[in-house]
Enzyme design. Structure first.
Site, PDB file in Angstrom:
ATOM      1  N   CYS A  63      -4.575  15.909 -19.607  1.00  0.00           N
ATOM      2  CA  CYS A  63      -4.415  14.962 -20.729  1.00  0.00           C
ATOM      3  C   CYS A  63      -4.173  13.519 -20.378  1.00  0.00           C
ATOM      4  CB  CYS A  63      -3.190  15.524 -21.689  1.00  0.00           C
ATOM      5  SG  CYS A  63      -1.685  15.344 -20.860  1.00  0.00           S
ATOM      6  N   HIS A 113      -1.683   1.535  -4.036  1.00  0.00           N
ATOM      7  CA  HIS A 113      -1.956   3.060  -3.844  1.00  0.00           C
ATOM      8  C   HIS A 113      -1.163   3.808  -4.712  1.00  0.00           C
ATOM      9  CE1 HIS A 113      -4.105   1.748  -0.085  1.00  0.00           C
ATOM     10  NE2 HIS A 113      -4.923   1.471  -0.768  1.00  0.00           N
ATOM     11  N   CYS A 115       1.208  20.412 -21.645  1.00  0.00           N
ATOM     12  CA  CYS A 115      -0.135  20.935 -22.040  1.00  0.00           C
ATOM     13  C   CYS A 115      -0.789  21.984 -21.296  1.00  0.00           C
ATOM     14  CB  CYS A 115      -1.203  19.466 -22.322  1.00  0.00           C
ATOM     15  SG  CYS A 115      -2.341  19.105 -20.759  1.00  0.00           S
ATOM     16  N   GLY A 119       3.080  -4.169   8.885  1.00  0.00           N
ATOM     17  CA  GLY A 119       3.018  -2.760   9.300  1.00  0.00           C
ATOM     18  C   GLY A 119       1.604  -1.978   8.665  1.00  0.00           C
ATOM     19  N   GLN A 142       0.926  -1.059   0.026  1.00  0.00           N
ATOM     20  CA  GLN A 142       0.081  -0.114  -0.084  1.00  0.00           C
ATOM     21  C   GLN A 142       0.873   1.161  -0.142  1.00  0.00           C
ATOM     22  OE1 GLN A 142      -3.497  -0.754   3.055  1.00  0.00           O
ATOM     23  NE2 GLN A 142      -1.920  -2.043   3.434  1.00  0.00           N
ATOM     24  N   ASP A 153       6.166   4.847  -1.361  1.00  0.00           N
ATOM     25  CA  ASP A 153       7.464   5.522  -1.159  1.00  0.00           C
ATOM     26  C   ASP A 153       8.460   4.740  -2.144  1.00  0.00           C
ATOM     27  OD1 ASP A 153       8.131   3.107   0.315  1.00  0.00           O
ATOM     28  OD2 ASP A 153       7.487   4.073   2.069  1.00  0.00           O
ATOM     29  N   PRO A 185       3.413  -4.162  15.744  1.00  0.00           N
ATOM     30  CA  PRO A 185       3.802  -4.168  17.405  1.00  0.00           C
ATOM     31  C   PRO A 185       2.644  -4.002  17.941  1.00  0.00           C
ATOM     32  CG  PRO A 185       4.476  -1.833  16.151  1.00  0.00           C
ATOM     33  CD  PRO A 185       4.006  -3.137  15.135  1.00  0.00           C
TER      34      PRO A 185
HETATM   35  C1  BJW Z   1       4.441  -0.898  12.492  1.00  0.00           C
HETATM   36  C2  BJW Z   1       5.694  -0.001  12.706  1.00  0.00           C
HETATM   37  C3  BJW Z   1       6.654  -0.891  12.637  1.00  0.00           C
HETATM   38  C4  BJW Z   1       4.013   1.327  13.136  1.00  0.00           C
HETATM   39  N1  BJW Z   1       6.997  -2.128  12.150  1.00  0.00           N
HETATM   40  N2  BJW Z   1       4.417  -2.100  11.847  1.00  0.00           N
HETATM   41  C5  BJW Z   1     -16.616   1.175   4.055  1.00  0.00           C
HETATM   42  C6  BJW Z   1     -16.413   0.024   3.918  1.00  0.00           C
HETATM   43  C7  BJW Z   1     -15.224  -0.382   2.952  1.00  0.00           C
HETATM   44  C8  BJW Z   1     -14.817   0.569   2.059  1.00  0.00           C
HETATM   45  C9  BJW Z   1     -15.134   1.776   2.294  1.00  0.00           C
HETATM   46  C10 BJW Z   1     -16.041   2.309   3.224  1.00  0.00           C
HETATM   47  N3  BJW Z   1     -16.256   3.536   3.102  1.00  0.00           N
HETATM   48  C11 BJW Z   1     -15.138   4.058   1.981  1.00  0.00           C
HETATM   49  C12 BJW Z   1     -14.667   2.964   1.614  1.00  0.00           C
HETATM   50  C13 BJW Z   1     -13.436   3.143   0.794  1.00  0.00           C
HETATM   51  C14 BJW Z   1     -12.341   3.518   1.044  1.00  0.00           C
HETATM   52  C15 BJW Z   1     -11.763   2.883   2.338  1.00  0.00           C
HETATM   53  O1  BJW Z   1     -11.252   1.984   2.618  1.00  0.00           O
HETATM   54  N4  BJW Z   1     -12.200   3.687   3.469  1.00  0.00           N
HETATM   55  C16 BJW Z   1     -11.940   3.086   4.738  1.00  0.00           C
HETATM   56  C17 BJW Z   1     -11.113   4.157   5.754  1.00  0.00           C
HETATM   57  C18 BJW Z   1     -13.266   2.561   5.468  1.00  0.00           C
HETATM   58  N5  BJW Z   1     -11.264   3.284   0.143  1.00  0.00           N
HETATM   59  C19 BJW Z   1     -11.104   3.673  -1.116  1.00  0.00           C
HETATM   60  O2  BJW Z   1     -11.661   4.875  -1.320  1.00  0.00           O
HETATM   61  C20 BJW Z   1     -10.018   3.033  -1.897  1.00  0.00           C
HETATM   62  N6  BJW Z   1     -10.491   3.046  -3.046  1.00  0.00           N
HETATM   63  C21 BJW Z   1     -11.711   2.410  -3.808  1.00  0.00           C
HETATM   64  O3  BJW Z   1     -12.192   1.627  -2.979  1.00  0.00           O
HETATM   65  O4  BJW Z   1     -12.316   2.258  -4.710  1.00  0.00           O
HETATM   66  C22 BJW Z   1     -13.656   1.640  -5.152  1.00  0.00           C
HETATM   67  C23 BJW Z   1     -14.367   2.863  -4.649  1.00  0.00           C
HETATM   68  C24 BJW Z   1     -14.565   4.238  -5.300  1.00  0.00           C
HETATM   69  C25 BJW Z   1     -15.593   4.783  -4.783  1.00  0.00           C
HETATM   70  C26 BJW Z   1     -16.334   4.646  -3.706  1.00  0.00           C
HETATM   71  C27 BJW Z   1     -16.108   3.447  -3.091  1.00  0.00           C
HETATM   72  C28 BJW Z   1     -15.404   2.665  -3.715  1.00  0.00           C
HETATM   73  C29 BJW Z   1      -8.643   3.933  -2.072  1.00  0.00           C
HETATM   74  C30 BJW Z   1      -7.905   3.865  -0.958  1.00  0.00           C
HETATM   75  C31 BJW Z   1      -6.999   4.895  -0.962  1.00  0.00           C
HETATM   76  C32 BJW Z   1      -5.884   5.074   0.301  1.00  0.00           C
HETATM   77  N7  BJW Z   1      -4.947   6.080  -0.123  1.00  0.00           N
HETATM   78  C33 BJW Z   1      -4.152   6.216   1.249  1.00  0.00           C
HETATM   79  C34 BJW Z   1      -3.199   7.450   0.644  1.00  0.00           C
HETATM   80  C35 BJW Z   1      -2.367   7.452  -0.383  1.00  0.00           C
HETATM   81  C36 BJW Z   1      -1.608   8.785  -0.718  1.00  0.00           C
HETATM   82  C37 BJW Z   1      -0.327   8.895   0.040  1.00  0.00           C
HETATM   83  O5  BJW Z   1       0.181   7.875   0.471  1.00  0.00           O
HETATM   84  O6  BJW Z   1      -0.212  10.016   0.550  1.00  0.00           O
HETATM   85  O7  BJW Z   1      -3.045   5.231   1.167  1.00  0.00           O
HETATM   86  S1  BJW Z   1      -4.817   6.435   2.553  1.00  0.00           S
HETATM   87  C38 BJW Z   1      -3.551   5.860   3.602  1.00  0.00           C
HETATM   88  O8  BJW Z   1      -3.970   4.687   4.140  1.00  0.00           O
HETATM   89  C39 BJW Z   1      -2.406   5.467   2.597  1.00  0.00           C
HETATM   90  C40 BJW Z   1      -2.206   4.113   2.853  1.00  0.00           C
HETATM   91  O9  BJW Z   1      -1.599   3.095   2.119  1.00  0.00           O
HETATM   92  C41 BJW Z   1      -3.391   3.292   3.630  1.00  0.00           C
HETATM   93  C42 BJW Z   1      -3.258   2.265   4.758  1.00  0.00           C
HETATM   94  O10 BJW Z   1      -2.421   2.688   5.725  1.00  0.00           O
HETATM   95  P1  BJW Z   1      -1.565   1.677   6.363  1.00  0.00           P
HETATM   96  O11 BJW Z   1      -0.556   1.592   5.517  1.00  0.00           O
HETATM   97  O12 BJW Z   1      -2.277   0.589   7.053  1.00  0.00           O
HETATM   98  O13 BJW Z   1      -1.079   2.894   7.425  1.00  0.00           O
HETATM   99  P2  BJW Z   1      -1.441   2.944   9.094  1.00  0.00           P
HETATM  100  O14 BJW Z   1      -0.831   4.401   9.367  1.00  0.00           O
HETATM  101  O15 BJW Z   1      -3.015   2.819   9.105  1.00  0.00           O
HETATM  102  O16 BJW Z   1      -0.924   1.953   9.800  1.00  0.00           O
HETATM  103  C43 BJW Z   1       0.294   1.602  10.230  1.00  0.00           C
HETATM  104  C44 BJW Z   1       0.404   0.353  11.105  1.00  0.00           C
HETATM  105  O17 BJW Z   1       1.721   0.079  10.912  1.00  0.00           O
HETATM  106  C45 BJW Z   1      -0.221   0.322  12.137  1.00  0.00           C
HETATM  107  O18 BJW Z   1      -0.818  -0.988  12.561  1.00  0.00           O
HETATM  108  C46 BJW Z   1       0.870   0.318  13.339  1.00  0.00           C
HETATM  109  O19 BJW Z   1       0.888  -0.448  14.566  1.00  0.00           O
HETATM  110  C47 BJW Z   1       2.361  -0.359  12.484  1.00  0.00           C
HETATM  111  N8  BJW Z   1       3.553   0.033  12.662  1.00  0.00           N
HETATM  112  N9  BJW Z   1       5.266   0.901  13.390  1.00  0.00           N
HETATM  113  C48 BJW Z   1       5.644  -2.480  11.726  1.00  0.00           C
HETATM  114  N10 BJW Z   1       7.982  -0.186  13.005  1.00  0.00           N
HETATM  115 ZN    ZN Z   2      -1.141  17.440 -19.753  1.00  0.00          ZN
END
Ligand code: BJW
Ligand code: ZN
Length: 238
Positions: free
Chosen positions: A130, A119, A149, A186, A101, A104, A213
């Site tokens: 475009c 992602h 463009c 993670g 996900q 980076d 963790p």
């Molecule tokens: C460690 C550690 C160490 C700490 N070692 N571990 C209801 C039900 C189901 C779905 C939905 C819903 N309502 C809305 C939705 C859809 C929505 C969604 O899921 N929402 C939820 C919040 C409910 N999803 C979407 O919109 C997705 N698209 C989609 O579904 O398209 C179809 C659709 C379209 C239109 C309408 C409906 C459906 C797209 C999701 C895009 C997510 N984008 C982001 C930003 C990316 C850009 C950027 O990076 O700037 O992606 S959001 C952000 O969260 C980022 C991440 O990839 C993503 C996940 O986060 P992650 O990686 O889990 O990080 P954290 O911070 O949450 O957790 C870190 C973990 O690490 C923790 O557990 C720590 O304990 C641990 N940790 N140190 C190991 N050293």
């Molecule tokens: Zn363009």
């Protein structure tokens, strides 16, 4: 070494097909903050302003300033022992897919090859007019940046409410369905459809190993939960 790591290692060793799902936590030890939790980006920033198409439409300069600062921080970061362990594991398993996900690029830098980016990629910029895309690592001085463009560029990442890159979820689901072992490292597993890969693996009969963790919503469903950080636990596992 804790018993669970030994048990997990035996499962990985016995597996013919391995899939891995990573999230922001695997890059935390490279100095890149996670999203949720204390110290995460969204403990002091509204995700609606920064990670939705509506937020970008409202204030593209603000969103770009945040992303450019984030890009500069990532540009300084190096893969950690967790990223490197996953690249090493890929070299030992015939059938291996790394689903991330993260945007980076640290898995690429660590040497991982078969990477599915759910992602997007922070080093890609895309024209909102475009649709042309290009890789851009240089510092962006004029914000928001412009395409040849004249259209405004946007970061090549996936925001809430947007579709994932074409084919990415299909490739991820196929890898998970076929896997003997899924390693989940993670991620808070709160964002869909990525989080849905975990119950998919469980229902397909895979061994699921969680490295985090903290507990997550899926901790009670996984086969083995290894409580520790990925830069420590992944090298122990591999
Ligand atoms: C460690 C550690 C160490 C700490 N070692 N571990 C209801 C039900 C189901 C779905 C939905 C819903 N309502 C809305 C939705 C859809 C929505 C969604 O899921 N929402 C939820 C919040 C409910 N999803 C979407 O919109 C997705 N698209 C989609 O579904 O398209 C179809 C659709 C379209 C239109 C309408 C409906 C459906 C797209 C999701 C895009 C997510 N984008 C982001 C930003 C990316 C850009 C950027 O990076 O700037 O992606 S959001 C952000 O969260 C980022 C991440 O990839 C993503 C996940 O986060 P992650 O990686 O889990 O990080 P954290 O911070 O949450 O957790 C870190 C973990 O690490 C923790 O557990 C720590 O304990 C641990 N940790 N140190 C190991 N050293
Ligand atoms: Zn363009």
């Amino acid at each position: 070494m804790p018993l669970n790591v030994n048990a997990a290692r035996a499962k990985v060793r016995a597996a013919k097909r391995v899939a891995v799902l990573t999230g922001a936590g695997v890059s935390a030890e490279s100095g890149i903050p996670t999203f949720r939790g204390s110290g995460g980006f969204w403990s002091h920033q509204r995700f609606e302003d920064l990670a939705t198409p509506e937020g970008f439409a409202k204030d593209p300069k603000f969103v770009w300033e945040w992303y450019e600062a984030h890009r500069r921080n990532i540009a300084k970061a190096k893969p950690n022992a967790g990223h490197l362990a996953l690249a090493e594991l890929e070299g030992r398993v015939r059938w291996f897919t790394l689903i991330t996900q993260n945007v980076d690029g640290l898995h690429d830098l660590a040497g991982s090859r078969n990477v599915v980016k759910l992602h997007g990629d922070i080093w890609v910029v895309r024209c909102t007019v475009c649709g042309r895309e290009r890789t851009e690592r240089a510092e962006l001085t004029e914000l928001p940046p412009r395409c040849a463009c004249g259209g405004m560029l946007r970061p090549g990442v996936v925001w809430f409410g947007e579709m994932l890159p074409e084919g990415a979820m299909e490739a991820a689901a196929e890898a998970v369905r076929a896997a003997d072992v899924l390693i989940v490292a993670g991620t808070s597993a709160q964002v869909y459809p990525a989080a849905g890969l975990i119950p998919l693996a469980v229902s397909a009969g895979a061994v699921v190993i969680e490295i985090n963790p903290e507990e997550t919503d899926f901790s009670s469903e996984v086969t083995l939960a290894l409580r520790g950080t990925s830069a420590v636990v992944l090298p122990e596992l591999v």
